[in-house]
Write an enzyme that holds these catalytic residues in place. Structure first.
Site, PDB file in Angstrom:
ATOM      1  N   GLU A  93       0.835  -1.199   0.000  1.00 49.48           N
ATOM      2  CA  GLU A  93       0.000   0.000   0.000  1.00 49.48           C
ATOM      3  C   GLU A  93       0.870   1.249   0.000  1.00 49.48           C
ATOM      4  O   GLU A  93       1.984   1.226   0.493  1.00 49.48           O
ATOM      5  CB  GLU A  93      -0.863   0.026   1.269  1.00 49.48           C
ATOM      6  CG  GLU A  93      -1.857  -1.095   1.326  1.00 49.48           C
ATOM      7  CD  GLU A  93      -2.479  -1.249   2.713  1.00 49.48           C
ATOM      8  OE1 GLU A  93      -3.553  -1.839   2.777  1.00 49.48           O
ATOM      9  OE2 GLU A  93      -1.905  -0.792   3.705  1.00 49.48           O
ATOM     10  N   CYS A 111       3.606   8.596   1.218  1.00 48.71           N
ATOM     11  CA  CYS A 111       4.257   7.678   2.150  1.00 48.71           C
ATOM     12  C   CYS A 111       4.436   6.320   1.472  1.00 48.71           C
ATOM     13  O   CYS A 111       3.474   5.632   1.170  1.00 48.71           O
ATOM     14  CB  CYS A 111       3.397   7.570   3.407  1.00 48.71           C
ATOM     15  SG  CYS A 111       4.036   6.398   4.595  1.00 48.71           S
ATOM     16  N   CYS A 118       7.501  -6.920   7.319  1.00 52.00           N
ATOM     17  CA  CYS A 118       8.651  -6.290   7.971  1.00 52.00           C
ATOM     18  C   CYS A 118       9.225  -7.275   8.982  1.00 52.00           C
ATOM     19  O   CYS A 118       8.485  -8.005   9.630  1.00 52.00           O
ATOM     20  CB  CYS A 118       8.219  -5.009   8.679  1.00 52.00           C
ATOM     21  SG  CYS A 118       9.610  -4.075   9.356  1.00 52.00           S
ATOM     22  N   CYS A 122       8.378  -4.571  15.621  1.00 46.06           N
ATOM     23  CA  CYS A 122       7.982  -3.601  16.652  1.00 46.06           C
ATOM     24  C   CYS A 122       6.612  -4.034  17.163  1.00 46.06           C
ATOM     25  O   CYS A 122       5.715  -4.341  16.365  1.00 46.06           O
ATOM     26  CB  CYS A 122       7.902  -2.196  16.072  1.00 46.06           C
ATOM     27  SG  CYS A 122       9.484  -1.573  15.476  1.00 46.06           S
ATOM     28  N   CYS A 125       3.142  -2.328  15.955  1.00 44.18           N
ATOM     29  CA  CYS A 125       2.980  -1.993  14.533  1.00 44.18           C
ATOM     30  C   CYS A 125       2.248  -3.085  13.754  1.00 44.18           C
ATOM     31  O   CYS A 125       2.586  -4.263  13.860  1.00 44.18           O
ATOM     32  CB  CYS A 125       4.363  -1.759  13.932  1.00 44.18           C
ATOM     33  SG  CYS A 125       4.332  -1.355  12.187  1.00 44.18           S
ATOM     34  N   CYS A 347       0.327   5.877  10.085  1.00 37.78           N
ATOM     35  CA  CYS A 347       1.575   5.185  10.395  1.00 37.78           C
ATOM     36  C   CYS A 347       1.287   3.908  11.147  1.00 37.78           C
ATOM     37  O   CYS A 347       0.514   3.880  12.080  1.00 37.78           O
ATOM     38  CB  CYS A 347       2.443   6.042  11.300  1.00 37.78           C
ATOM     39  SG  CYS A 347       3.105   7.456  10.499  1.00 37.78           S
TER      40      CYS A 347
HETATM   41  N1  SAH Z   1      10.496   0.891   9.576  1.00 35.34           N
HETATM   42  C1  SAH Z   1      10.568   2.316   9.512  1.00 35.34           C
HETATM   43  C2  SAH Z   1       9.482   2.955   8.665  1.00 35.34           C
HETATM   44  C3  SAH Z   1       8.088   2.411   8.772  1.00 35.34           C
HETATM   45  S1  SAH Z   1       7.097   2.813  10.152  1.00 35.34           S
HETATM   46  C4  SAH Z   1      10.562   2.890  10.904  1.00 35.34           C
HETATM   47  O1  SAH Z   1      10.400   2.147  11.856  1.00 35.34           O
HETATM   48  O2  SAH Z   1      10.770   4.082  11.043  1.00 35.34           O
HETATM   49  C5  SAH Z   1       6.755   4.521  10.102  1.00 35.34           C
HETATM   50  C6  SAH Z   1       6.504   5.070  11.500  1.00 35.34           C
HETATM   51  O3  SAH Z   1       5.231   4.650  12.032  1.00 35.34           O
HETATM   52  C7  SAH Z   1       7.541   4.616  12.520  1.00 35.34           C
HETATM   53  O4  SAH Z   1       7.904   5.698  13.327  1.00 35.34           O
HETATM   54  C8  SAH Z   1       6.743   3.598  13.319  1.00 35.34           C
HETATM   55  O5  SAH Z   1       7.305   3.338  14.554  1.00 35.34           O
HETATM   56  C9  SAH Z   1       5.408   4.254  13.379  1.00 35.34           C
HETATM   57  N2  SAH Z   1       4.308   3.402  13.802  1.00 35.34           N
HETATM   58  C10 SAH Z   1       4.226   2.061  13.756  1.00 35.34           C
HETATM   59  N3  SAH Z   1       3.040   1.635  14.232  1.00 35.34           N
HETATM   60  C11 SAH Z   1       2.364   2.746  14.591  1.00 35.34           C
HETATM   61  C12 SAH Z   1       1.064   2.960  15.132  1.00 35.34           C
HETATM   62  N4  SAH Z   1       0.240   1.958  15.343  1.00 35.34           N
HETATM   63  N5  SAH Z   1       0.695   4.229  15.380  1.00 35.34           N
HETATM   64  C13 SAH Z   1       1.530   5.278  15.087  1.00 35.34           C
HETATM   65  N6  SAH Z   1       2.741   5.124  14.557  1.00 35.34           N
HETATM   66  C14 SAH Z   1       3.165   3.875  14.317  1.00 35.34           C
END
Ligand code: SAH
Length: 359
Positions: A93, A111, A118, A122, A125, A347
């Protein structure tokens, strides 16, 4: 289709010699480049003012789009999400976000995703839920941007341009793990002979792959960098980001410091506020120390709910109190409002799925 060279990854000189060896005049190269890069015509048969034979040769010999757009979703006028099907049946996406700026304008940001799934896991996420599938190719990364075009007519003259003026690499995947495919893709957007987006309009976000980060300054990485911190001590960060055990804060922050010194660019620290996980005032104070050390800007982001996960966002009062501590410590920060969460486009909400869900 897999056999053809991707058009966007060819340099102007390379393209010129390919044209010449196929028997076309060299000046046609500039015409084609103008049509593609200035007028955003990505279907060779639609390129005006070139011979039909050349159009057909382009179509036969080059791949323009490596990912087919198979679904669209829009929330009001603010967010648009496109779903792409890849040649092997996987899906990714890509999201267009429109946000008001401080000076009354609108910032339009694309974006992009860099991987299917991934591997970083995390805990908060959605992209991590189904694990890692594969890296996107450079052509697939580029292809995500191609349908985000708007057509305008001024003085009877039609023109086509991208709907966004900034790119953030913050979709699904960890960009620095797919560095080798990401960099050629970003050059297509940045290069003066191609889409010519200034390097400052492009931001790459990483969860903290410190060994790659150490290399960025040596490689002359020209783009902006954001680091997903989300915890200001190893104890808190380690609970929610498994990458922290491989690259603890001491190593990550040293790499970040080296980057900002060598590249002379301010880093952004992303910090999502998750209730009772990383939103204590102690964390705010530690975060302020880190930001001061790195001369970094902090982006405080409300957590977006992921249905399968137990985490909740800190409430508005807590977010404001957390921000006040940063304020008091004199560090630069933005308290971001959410965008796109109604269509799961915010995000961390991009997941590995093959439909965009009910409209
Ligand atoms: N892997 C990279 C880019 C993808 S995530 C990274 O970690 O930076 C883009 C951003 O969204 C990151 O800061 C991530 O931590 C954040 N993110 C992940 N899950 C989220 C959520 N449920 N709510 C808000 N931000 C989130």
């Amino acid at each position: 289709m897999g056999e053809k060279d991707n058009f966007f990854l060819l340099g102007a000189d390379e393209f010129k010699s390919r044209l010449a060896s196929a028997g076309f005049e060299k000046y046609r190269a500039a015409q084609v480049f103008d049509a593609v890069y200035k007028n955003k015509i990505f279907a060779p048969l639609e390129i005006p003012a070139i011979p039909q034979k050349l159009r057909e040769w382009l179509l036969e010999n080059f791949q323009f789009c490596a990912a087919e757009m198979v679904g669209k979703k829009q929330s009001g006028d603010e967010t648009k999400k496109y779903l792409f099907e890849l040649n092997d049946g996987n899906f990714v996406e890509c999201v267009l976000l429109k946000a008001p700026t401080d000076d009354g304008g609108i910032r339009k940001t694309l974006c992009m995703s860099t991987q299917v799934g991934c591997a970083c896991a995390c805990k908060f996420c959605a992209s991590a839920l189904r694990g890692f599938v594969r890296n996107l190719t450079s052509a697939e990364i580029i292809s995500q941007a191609l349908p985000f075009i708007e057509e305008t007519t001024a003085g009877g003259k039609k023109s086509r341009k991208f709907e966004f003026e900034n790119i953030v690499v913050m979709g699904m995947g960890e960009p620095l793990i797919n560095y080798q495919n990401l960099m050629p893709a970003l050059s297509v957007f940045n290069s003066a002979e191609k889409f010519a987006f200034g390097a400052r309009r492009i931001t790459v976000s990483t969860c903290g792959i410190a060994d790659k980060l150490e290399k960025l300054s040596e490689d002359g990485f020209p783009y902006r960098l954001a680091i997903s911190l989300h915890g200001a001590t190893d104890e808190v960060r380690g609970q929610i980001m498994p990458i922290n055990s491989r690259f603890p804060l001491t190593r990550l922050l040293a790499a970040a410091e080296k980057f900002s010194k060598n590249c002379g660019r301010m880093i952004t620290l992303e910090y999502i506020l998750i209730e009772n996980v990383n939103d204590s005032f102690e964390q705010a104070r530690e975060l302020a120390k880190i930001a001061r050390r790195l001369h970094a800007h902090i982006n405080l982001i409300p957590y977006n709910k992921v249905p399968a996960l137990p985490w909740r966002r800190s409430d508005a009062g807590r977010r404001a109190a957390f921000a006040k501590i940063l304020d008091g410590a004199g560090v630069s920060y933005t308290l971001r409002r959410e965008k796109g969460s109604e269509i799961d486009a915010a995000c961390g909400q991009l997941a590995l799925k093959k439909s965009l869900g009910p409209q």
